[in-house]
Write an enzyme that holds these catalytic residues in place. Structure first.
Site, PDB file in Angstrom:
ATOM      1  N   HIS A 132       0.817  -1.209   0.000  1.00 51.20           N
ATOM      2  CA  HIS A 132       0.000   0.000   0.000  1.00 51.20           C
ATOM      3  C   HIS A 132       0.850   1.257   0.000  1.00 51.20           C
ATOM      4  O   HIS A 132       0.508   2.245  -0.656  1.00 51.20           O
ATOM      5  CB  HIS A 132      -0.928  -0.003   1.217  1.00 51.20           C
ATOM      6  CG  HIS A 132      -1.841   1.188   1.267  1.00 51.20           C
ATOM      7  ND1 HIS A 132      -2.990   1.282   0.512  1.00 51.20           N
ATOM      8  CD2 HIS A 132      -1.775   2.341   1.971  1.00 51.20           C
ATOM      9  CE1 HIS A 132      -3.582   2.428   0.754  1.00 51.20           C
ATOM     10  NE2 HIS A 132      -2.870   3.092   1.634  1.00 51.20           N
ATOM     11  N   HIS A 178      -9.728   3.061  -0.031  1.00 55.96           N
ATOM     12  CA  HIS A 178      -9.809   2.581   1.351  1.00 55.96           C
ATOM     13  C   HIS A 178     -10.665   1.324   1.342  1.00 55.96           C
ATOM     14  O   HIS A 178     -11.651   1.201   2.069  1.00 55.96           O
ATOM     15  CB  HIS A 178     -10.408   3.658   2.269  1.00 55.96           C
ATOM     16  CG  HIS A 178      -9.608   3.874   3.510  1.00 55.96           C
ATOM     17  ND1 HIS A 178     -10.150   3.890   4.773  1.00 55.96           N
ATOM     18  CD2 HIS A 178      -8.279   4.079   3.685  1.00 55.96           C
ATOM     19  CE1 HIS A 178      -9.204   4.112   5.674  1.00 55.96           C
ATOM     20  NE2 HIS A 178      -8.056   4.228   5.025  1.00 55.96           N
TER      21      HIS A 178
END
Length: 763
Positions: free
Chosen positions: A68, A119
């Site tokens: 990420h 997200h």
């Protein structure tokens, strides 16, 4: 300022894993695998440091080298975006890839910054907080550039509407987006809600924010100037979000959810609102030399990135960090992703003024360190050194994988299975039934069940919002300068051809911005894909990046930044490749924008662009046949550019404009009629010889416009000059949608079908 603990009064525990201790016991076992590191990555860390890492250093490297945060599987493909000229055809970039968000000059001394991020996994684990903190995080990215956030958008993807888990995640995600954005006083001006079985167990929550600033207010994330002070301000650091999105978004979900479930961050929008106003006043006072928000990887990210982008050195007293939980170990403090926090670099003479402004806004702030010339990031805990690393190795020089990728064996078979061969409606009544079925299908149905939970008009500068083709906000109230934004992606197209699919996503967003009368300027992207360890997925990703780069070059719009989200799959089932593309455009006068619905009777209806027999990947094939196969609609970037230019020239000539995309002409006619209850009668022979193709093909580069009779000749002349096909296909009026004398459906009847779908399932 809040008093910080005095490290001299609280000595470090004897068991603390210090740098000195790490040098003396090189063989201590460490949980590097549990933190998501590979064996070779752990060995590389040891090589960089010349010893084993301390537990605090291991924590930092693990979160910063996660998929990420480090983009380790995607960097090799993202680098090609740097080939796109940073000068746009209508403006220039003031900041781009590598900053918190891209910044574009829009004239009159104004600039806008925008970015879209994901997200996804946190929103599956805890829908409300996952989505809420997604909004909070993207807003802070925009704030960190020196801009006032002015609007948000939320491209969303879910499993089937009637699936049990969709009923769990969708309401919570929508509530989280709405709660956080509404509390911040930011209008939600658009987005998407798409349903497909591949998103079951792995919803996509992408969040976009737009901010406005004057050129001179631009701020960058760097820590320069030895002796400058490092101040942490905002909410206190807690145990929520330890590991958080950095770990959670870097692994595949199994059938029962993620293998590891670090605590999802908990958001406080009222604290964020104070943080926004406080930060903007700090900027106005000129007391900020550098700034970084704390999002993914928390303090590990902020300290290492600021130091790496500046003079290369920083010393931090970690025990001065204000905590909500006094039991947190230094490793946990460094990994915590608690929300509503910012880090600023401040010249010594400005510290008092900085802290006074924070106190005025009731925002806690504390000096935790200073910029140095050592070229090292040094972090102490109660007087003992727990981190001593070259900051660039943490923030920027992590692993870079050239993962194997290959066109999957099944791709040829998929593309050969064309939807054009599927059975079609044969009678006029069947055409009518197909139209009604499609407008009521989850992907095409009314999304106001979702958008009514968002405040779309707070702040008073929203010009266009859902269900318009793009969102539009006024930037300057005296000149009416404004910007428009659209986000788009059809994952089915990307599955059929990821290169073309990414270009089609860009083309649709580009077109949607142009329909409102704005000039497209720049791109941000959120590239959502399955596991990078699957060569087929990496091929999809590589092709999508290549397609997006080539399309941006052709259209003259740069990629200003964005996000990559990988490991989006449940077990072996990857999501549809979903390269969401956001396009931002500028409009000189928002009072002259072009609306998207039929407003008046007896106006000519004109179709711009060419309709071809293109049904593969279409909503018709998906809804009626449950089919995915063939090749997506052809991409004509030169045609899109000509069409966008024409739409800009037609501002003030046409009275409405609505693009054709999912659902084809039938859906556009319906949505244009629903907006103001105005009917329409159309002739299909001017569109295509086959009425079914005319209604339901999804050829790109098409827009439906209306024009008063007296403007018809001017419209046709300008279309001819632009090289854009234009065909008069009907006239507005009445209370029905009348198609070629073949069938008629009442606007109210069709609207009822369109409006009922989501409430019938979600309540």
């Amino acid at each position: 300022m809040t008093d910080a603990p005095d490290p001299e009064q609280t000595p470090a525990p004897a068991s603390l894993d210090t740098v000195e201790r790490a040098a003396g016991d090189p063989d201590r076992e460490q949980p590097w695998a549990d933190l998501g590191l590979k064996a070779d990555e752990y060995d590389r860390i040891r090589s960089i440091l010349g010893r084993r890492p301390t537990s605090s250093e291991l924590a930092m490297y693990s979160v910063m080298w996660s998929e990420h945060c480090s983009y380790k599987s995607s960097k090799v493909h993202l680098r090609q975006f740097s080939e796109i000229p940073q000068e746009t055809r209508a403006g220039r970039m003031l900041a781009g890839i590598g900053e918190n968000a891209g910044v574009i000059d829009i004239g009159q001394g104004y600039a806008v910054t925008f970015k879209v991020e994901s997200h996804n996994h946190p929103s599956y684990v805890e829908p409300h907080q996952g989505a809420a903190t997604g909004i909070g995080g993207i807003v802070r990215d925009i704030l960190a550039m020196g801009a006032r956030p002015v609007a948000v958008m939320d491209p969303l993807r879910f499993g089937p509407l009637d699936a049990e888990d969709t009923s769990r995640v969708l309401p919570g995600i929508v509530e989280g987006v709405g709660h956080y954005g509404n509390c911040l006083g930011l209008p939600n001006i658009g987005g998407e809600a798409v349903f497909d079985p591949t998103y079951l167990g792995n919803p996509l929550v992408n969040a976009l924010c737009v901010g406005v600033l004057r050129h001179e207010d631009l701020h960058l994330a760097k820590a320069s100037g030895a002796g400058n002070q490092v101040i942490l301000y905002g909410a206190r650091t807690g145990g929520d979000g330890i590991g958080g999105v950095s770990v959670l978004a870097s692994e595949t979900f199994d059938a029962d959810g993620p293998a590891k479930r670090p605590s999802v961050q908990v958001g406080d929008p009222f604290m964020e609102k104070l943080l926004i106003e406080c930060t903007l006043e700090l900027f106005a006072a000129g007391v900020v030399a550098g700034i970084q928000d704390l999002g993914g990887a928390g303090l590990s990210c902020a300290t290492s990135e600021l130091a790496s982008a500046g003079d290369g050195g920083m010393r931090v007293d970690l025990d001065k960090v204000l905590l909500r939980d006094s039991t947190l170990a230094p490793e946990e403090i460094l990994m915590s992703e608690s929300q509503e926090r910012m880090m600023a670099v401040v010249e010594p003479d400005d510290v008092a003024g900085f802290l006074a402004i924070c106190e005025k806004w009731d925002v806690e702030a504390v000096v935790i360190g200073e910029v140095t010339e050592t070229g090292r990031l040094e972090i102490d805990w109660h007087g003992a050194r727990v981190v001593d690393v070259p900051p660039r190795t943490v923030a920027h020089d992590g692993p870079v994988y050239e993962r194997p990728y290959a066109r999957p064996d099944w791709q040829d078979g998929l593309q050969a299975d064309a939807a054009e061969a599927l059975p079609r409606p044969g009678s006029d009544e069947e055409l009518k039934e197909t139209l009604l079925r499609l407008v009521a299908s989850p992907n095409l149905a009314d999304k106001s069940w979702i958008t009514d939970q968002y405040d779309r008009y707070v702040r008073g500068n929203t010009v266009l919002a859902q269900p318009s083709d793009s969102g539009m906000v006024r930037v300057d109230e005296s000149s009416n300068l404004g910007v428009a934004v659209s986000t788009d992606c059809n994952g089915r197209y990307a599955k059929l051809d990821p290169y073309a699919g990414a270009q089609l996503a860009l083309a649709e967003a580009y077109r949607n911005v142009a329909t409102g009368g704005a000039t497209p300027l720049a791109v941000s992207d959120c590239l959502n894909f399955g596991s990078p360890e699957d060569p087929a997925v990496m091929w999809q990703f590589a092709e999508a990046c290549r397609g997006l780069k080539d399309a941006c070059l052709a259209l003259g719009v740069p990629v200003t930044g964005g996000n990559v989200s990988l490991y989006n799959q449940t077990g072996e089932t990857a999501i549809l490749p979903t390269p969401v593309v956001a396009v931002l455009g500028v409009i000189d006068d928002v009072t002259r924008r072009t609306p998207s619905g039929f407003r008046a009777a007896d106006e000519a209806v004109v179709l711009l662009g060419e309709t071809r027999e293109e049904l593969s990947g279409s909503e018709w094939a998906h809804v009626v046949h449950g089919h995915l196969g063939g090749r997506p609609p052809a991409v004509d970037l030169a045609g899109e550019q000509a069409l966008a230019g024409l739409l800009g020239d037609l501002v003030g000539v046409v009275t409405s404009a609505h693009d054709l995309s999912d659902g084809g002409l039938a859906q556009t006619l319906a949505e244009s009629s629903f907006r103001h209850g105005m009917g329409v009668e159309v002739r299909l022979e001017e569109v295509h010889a086959d009425p079914f193709v005319a209604l339901f093909a999804e050829s790109t580069g098409r827009v439906l416009v209306t024009v008063p009779e007296e403007g018809m000749n001017e419209l046709l002349a300008r279309a001819t000059a632009a090289g854009v096909p234009a065909a008069r296909i009907g006239r507005t009026g009445g209370d029905q949608i009348v198609v070629d004398g073949r069938f008629a459906v009442g606007v109210a009847e069709a609207r009822d079908a369109w409006s009922a779908t989501l409430p019938a399932v979600l309540g």
